[in-house]
Design an enzyme around this catalytic site. Structure first.
Site, PDB file in Angstrom:
ATOM      1  N   HIS A   1       0.864  -1.190   0.000  1.00 22.77           N
ATOM      2  CA  HIS A   1       0.000   0.000   0.000  1.00 22.77           C
ATOM      3  C   HIS A   1       0.897   1.235   0.000  1.00 22.77           C
ATOM      4  O   HIS A   1       1.952   1.242   0.621  1.00 22.77           O
ATOM      5  CB  HIS A   1      -0.894   0.027   1.250  1.00 22.77           C
ATOM      6  CG  HIS A   1      -2.084   0.919   1.104  1.00 22.77           C
ATOM      7  ND1 HIS A   1      -2.009   2.271   1.329  1.00 22.77           N
ATOM      8  CD2 HIS A   1      -3.363   0.662   0.730  1.00 22.77           C
ATOM      9  CE1 HIS A   1      -3.197   2.811   1.116  1.00 22.77           C
ATOM     10  NE2 HIS A   1      -4.042   1.867   0.741  1.00 22.77           N
TER      11      HIS A   1
ATOM     12  N   ASP B   1      -7.947  -5.217  -0.169  1.00 25.47           N
ATOM     13  CA  ASP B   1      -8.414  -6.098  -1.259  1.00 25.47           C
ATOM     14  C   ASP B   1      -8.039  -7.562  -1.057  1.00 25.47           C
ATOM     15  O   ASP B   1      -8.493  -8.415  -1.818  1.00 25.47           O
ATOM     16  CB  ASP B   1      -7.830  -5.607  -2.590  1.00 25.47           C
ATOM     17  CG  ASP B   1      -8.412  -4.249  -2.967  1.00 25.47           C
ATOM     18  OD1 ASP B   1      -7.631  -3.338  -3.277  1.00 25.47           O
ATOM     19  OD2 ASP B   1      -9.641  -4.109  -2.901  1.00 25.47           O
TER      20      ASP B   1
HETATM   21  C1  SDX Z   1      -6.229   0.114  -2.994  1.00 23.36           C
HETATM   22  O1  SDX Z   1      -4.369   4.577  -1.958  1.00 23.36           O
HETATM   23  C2  SDX Z   1      -5.365   3.975  -1.404  1.00 23.36           C
HETATM   24  O2  SDX Z   1      -5.833   4.364  -0.342  1.00 23.36           O
HETATM   25  C3  SDX Z   1      -5.951   2.787  -2.179  1.00 23.36           C
HETATM   26  C4  SDX Z   1      -6.969   1.957  -1.441  1.00 23.36           C
HETATM   27  C5  SDX Z   1      -8.261   2.719  -1.190  1.00 23.36           C
HETATM   28  O3  SDX Z   1      -8.979   2.378  -0.233  1.00 23.36           O
HETATM   29  O4  SDX Z   1      -8.597   3.606  -2.023  1.00 23.36           O
HETATM   30  O5  SDX Z   1      -6.451   1.506  -0.196  1.00 23.36           O
HETATM   31  C6  SDX Z   1      -7.376   0.728  -2.260  1.00 23.36           C
HETATM   32  O6  SDX Z   1      -5.990   0.451  -4.124  1.00 23.36           O
HETATM   33  C7  SDX Z   1      -5.357  -0.857  -2.256  1.00 23.36           C
HETATM   34  C8  SDX Z   1      -4.132  -1.355  -3.114  1.00 23.36           C
HETATM   35  C9  SDX Z   1      -4.602  -2.453  -4.037  1.00 23.36           C
HETATM   36  N1  SDX Z   1      -3.551  -2.814  -4.985  1.00 23.36           N
HETATM   37  C10 SDX Z   1      -2.897  -4.015  -4.880  1.00 23.36           C
HETATM   38  O7  SDX Z   1      -3.087  -4.838  -3.983  1.00 23.36           O
HETATM   39  C11 SDX Z   1      -1.923  -4.277  -6.027  1.00 23.36           C
HETATM   40  C12 SDX Z   1      -0.614  -4.869  -5.460  1.00 23.36           C
HETATM   41  N2  SDX Z   1       0.078  -3.816  -4.755  1.00 23.36           N
HETATM   42  C13 SDX Z   1       1.111  -3.083  -5.438  1.00 23.36           C
HETATM   43  O8  SDX Z   1       0.959  -2.957  -6.806  1.00 23.36           O
HETATM   44  C14 SDX Z   1       1.578  -1.845  -4.689  1.00 23.36           C
HETATM   45  O9  SDX Z   1       1.843  -2.239  -3.416  1.00 23.36           O
HETATM   46  C15 SDX Z   1       0.671  -0.618  -4.666  1.00 23.36           C
HETATM   47  C16 SDX Z   1       0.215  -0.226  -6.025  1.00 23.36           C
HETATM   48  C17 SDX Z   1      -0.519  -0.857  -3.800  1.00 23.36           C
HETATM   49  C18 SDX Z   1       1.491   0.520  -4.043  1.00 23.36           C
HETATM   50  O10 SDX Z   1       2.483   0.830  -4.961  1.00 23.36           O
HETATM   51  P1  SDX Z   1       3.653   1.879  -4.596  1.00 23.36           P
HETATM   52  O11 SDX Z   1       3.342   2.635  -3.359  1.00 23.36           O
HETATM   53  O12 SDX Z   1       3.954   2.650  -5.845  1.00 23.36           O
HETATM   54  O13 SDX Z   1       4.851   0.931  -4.211  1.00 23.36           O
HETATM   55  P2  SDX Z   1       5.961   0.460  -5.219  1.00 23.36           P
HETATM   56  O14 SDX Z   1       5.338  -0.160  -6.429  1.00 23.36           O
HETATM   57  O15 SDX Z   1       6.934   1.568  -5.393  1.00 23.36           O
HETATM   58  O16 SDX Z   1       6.625  -0.723  -4.368  1.00 23.36           O
HETATM   59  C19 SDX Z   1       7.703  -0.497  -3.454  1.00 23.36           C
HETATM   60  C20 SDX Z   1       8.506  -1.794  -3.490  1.00 23.36           C
HETATM   61  C21 SDX Z   1       8.960  -2.184  -4.916  1.00 23.36           C
HETATM   62  O17 SDX Z   1      10.113  -2.987  -4.767  1.00 23.36           O
HETATM   63  P3  SDX Z   1      11.606  -2.260  -4.932  1.00 23.36           P
HETATM   64  O18 SDX Z   1      11.565  -1.523  -6.265  1.00 23.36           O
HETATM   65  O19 SDX Z   1      11.708  -1.333  -3.730  1.00 23.36           O
HETATM   66  O20 SDX Z   1      12.560  -3.414  -4.907  1.00 23.36           O
HETATM   67  O21 SDX Z   1       7.682  -2.888  -3.031  1.00 23.36           O
HETATM   68  C22 SDX Z   1       7.503  -3.817  -4.102  1.00 23.36           C
HETATM   69  C23 SDX Z   1       7.851  -3.076  -5.393  1.00 23.36           C
HETATM   70  O22 SDX Z   1       8.288  -3.997  -6.401  1.00 23.36           O
HETATM   71  N3  SDX Z   1       6.073  -4.202  -4.087  1.00 23.36           N
HETATM   72  C24 SDX Z   1       5.613  -5.431  -4.334  1.00 23.36           C
HETATM   73  C25 SDX Z   1       4.225  -5.352  -4.148  1.00 23.36           C
HETATM   74  N4  SDX Z   1       3.878  -4.103  -3.815  1.00 23.36           N
HETATM   75  C26 SDX Z   1       5.028  -3.388  -3.788  1.00 23.36           C
HETATM   76  N5  SDX Z   1       6.249  -6.579  -4.693  1.00 23.36           N
HETATM   77  C27 SDX Z   1       5.456  -7.663  -4.867  1.00 23.36           C
HETATM   78  N6  SDX Z   1       4.105  -7.681  -4.707  1.00 23.36           N
HETATM   79  C28 SDX Z   1       3.460  -6.531  -4.362  1.00 23.36           C
HETATM   80  N7  SDX Z   1       2.127  -6.536  -4.201  1.00 23.36           N
END
Ligand code: SDX
Length: 424
Positions: free
Chosen positions: A303, A360
């Protein structure tokens, strides 16, 4: 609060610091470009506040979520969806009479115009409900020209809010019924919002199990608002141009559809089913999620704001156990989800990046147990988030905010003369 000092090109500039009621601090850079010629860059807006707001407070480090000051845990346990919707929209819990009037306004304005039903009938049965909902909400502009003005009166605003809360619910169940070859069931003002949704959804004349109604109501409460997330920021962006309320909400629906945002609840179920069909070895998929060369992500994990447990995920996980037990549903996907969570929470990759289950991760398992089809999960998120979008739109318009228009840093070709490559 003392000012923030920026030193740029040998000069020191001071900018005011503001502090919110929960102690959050921000540097107000409204005058930055005018005074320094500089803008800021913040890809994904992770460090940028777009507004001040009195609706929802969340603390990602502590896993805290409050709607108008009330902790989400208390609202999920003691309140209900339309009471919470009223709270978000009006800043206070409604009296019995106020809630009754709000529920009546929703019921009285739920009927869809015949032309909208014709549009719904025209969709292929396998159309994605998010595309249907976005289209239908935009189509409402054709049937309510009196609500398209940039400045709505209080009564027009109240009506359009109640109407959207009712019509989105009816449009969802109408389309679902038609997609399974059933005659849509009319809304019933005698039922609560969640019970009416389930009754229309399953075309049932029997009383809906109160446990099922309660589970849905909790899910809708938990999804109702979440400060400046992607879709809410989209609603504020579109609303800031004074576009009509229907266009504004349709934009929010489209933003929510993305699998990184609201579309994640459908993606989680599909991921769990992929793991199950692959033999159930969730540890293998955890390795895939960590592999930078693999596009697979652990959907429902991570998140932008929560760097601790998403408080909503905790409540939903508990509700999962209760609902599946009460409904005598033994879903192997829940076991896979729990195994994934257990492994991830002790895996350095996830621990170092503070990746926890989000709202989710478990919600789809409950929706599935309630009999809701996977491709409707994100539409369920729309139903829950609608009052939050409407409350944020209302707050934006009442604040007199200027149109949102971010700046950029240009990195393309510098000025060059045209060379005729093709004869006109
Ligand atoms: C919602 O914002 C809100 O409030 C949203 C929400 C709401 O109520 O409106 O809470 C609802 O959208 C919840 C989120 C649902 N999405 C997912 O579950 C999709 C999976 N999650 C990721 O795609 C990610 O965690 C996000 C999109 C939720 C957040 O993305 P960020 O903040 O841009 O984080 P990032 O992609 O920069 O990740 C930081 C690191 C990275 O690794 P490094 O580059 O540091 O090595 O964490 C890793 C990412 O690769 N990472 C994950 C991961 N999420 C982040 N690696 C594997 N699986 C994941 N799910």
């Amino acid at each position: 609060m003392s000012n923030a000092k920026f030193e740029l090109d040998g000069k020191v500039f001071e900018f005011p610091v503001i502090e919110g009621t929960e102690g959050e601090k921000a540097v107000d850079i409204t005058k930055l470009r005018g005074e320094t010629g500089y803008v800021t860059i913040d890809s994904g807006y992770g460090n940028t506040g777009s507004c001040t707001s009195a609706i929802t407070f969340l603390d990602g480090e502590k896993g805290i979520l409050h709607y108008r000051g009330y902790p989400i845990e208390q609202l999920a346990e003691k309140s209900n969806f339309t009471e919470v919707s009223y709270l978000l929209l009006n800043g206070k819990l409604p009296t019995e009479a106020e809630l009754k009037a709000f529920d009546k306004a929703i019921a009285d304005n739920s009927e869809l115009p015949a032309g909208v039903k014709t549009i719904l009938d025209a969709f292929p049965k396998d159309a994605h409900p998010m595309g249907v909902l976005s289209s239908v909400v935009s189509a409402l502009t054709a049937f309510y020209p009196e609500l398209l003005g940039a400045e709505l009166s209080k009564s027009e605003q109240d009506k359009s809010i109640a109407q959207l809360m009712g019509q989105v619910k009816v449009a969802m169940t109408y389309f679902f019924s038609k997609s399974v070859g059933k005659a849509p069931k009319a809304t019933n003002a005698a039922l609560s919002y969640s019970e009416d949704f389930l009754s229309m959804m399953f075309n049932s004349n029997d009383a809906i199990d109160p446990e099922v109604v309660n589970a849905l109501d909790i899910l809708l409460v938990l999804h109702a608002d979440h400060e400046q997330n992607c879709s809410t920021s989209t609603v504020r962006m579109v609303g800031s141009s004074h576009a009509n309320i229907f266009a504004t909400i349709a934009a929010g629906i489209d933003a929510l559809w993305g699998p990184l945002h609201g579309g994640a609840n459908q993606a989680v179920l599909e991921m769990l089913e992929e793991i199950q069909n692959d033999g159930g070895d969730y540890k293998k998929f955890l390795e895939k999620a960590k592999d930078k060369n693999d596009s697979f992500r652990l959907m429902g994990f991570g998140h932008r704001v929560y760097k601790n447990f998403d408080p909503r995920a905790k409540i939903i996980k508990k509700a999962c156990d209760t609902v599946l037990t009460k409904l005598n549903v033994n879903d192997p996907l829940l076991k896979i989800a729990k195994g994934l969570e257990e492994e991830a929470l002790k895996d350095p990759y996830f621990v170092e990046r503070k990746l926890y289950p989000n709202v989710d991760f478990y919600s789809g398992i409950i929706y599935k147990a309630l009999g809701i089809p996977t491709n409707m999960f994100t539409a369920m998120f729309v139903l829950g988030r609608l009052p939050g979008w409407l409350a944020q739109w209302k707050e934006l318009r009442e604040s007199g905010a200027r149109i949102s228009r971010p700046r950029q840093i240009y990195t393309g070709e510098t000025a060059r003369d045209y060379v005729e490559m093709n004869k006109r």
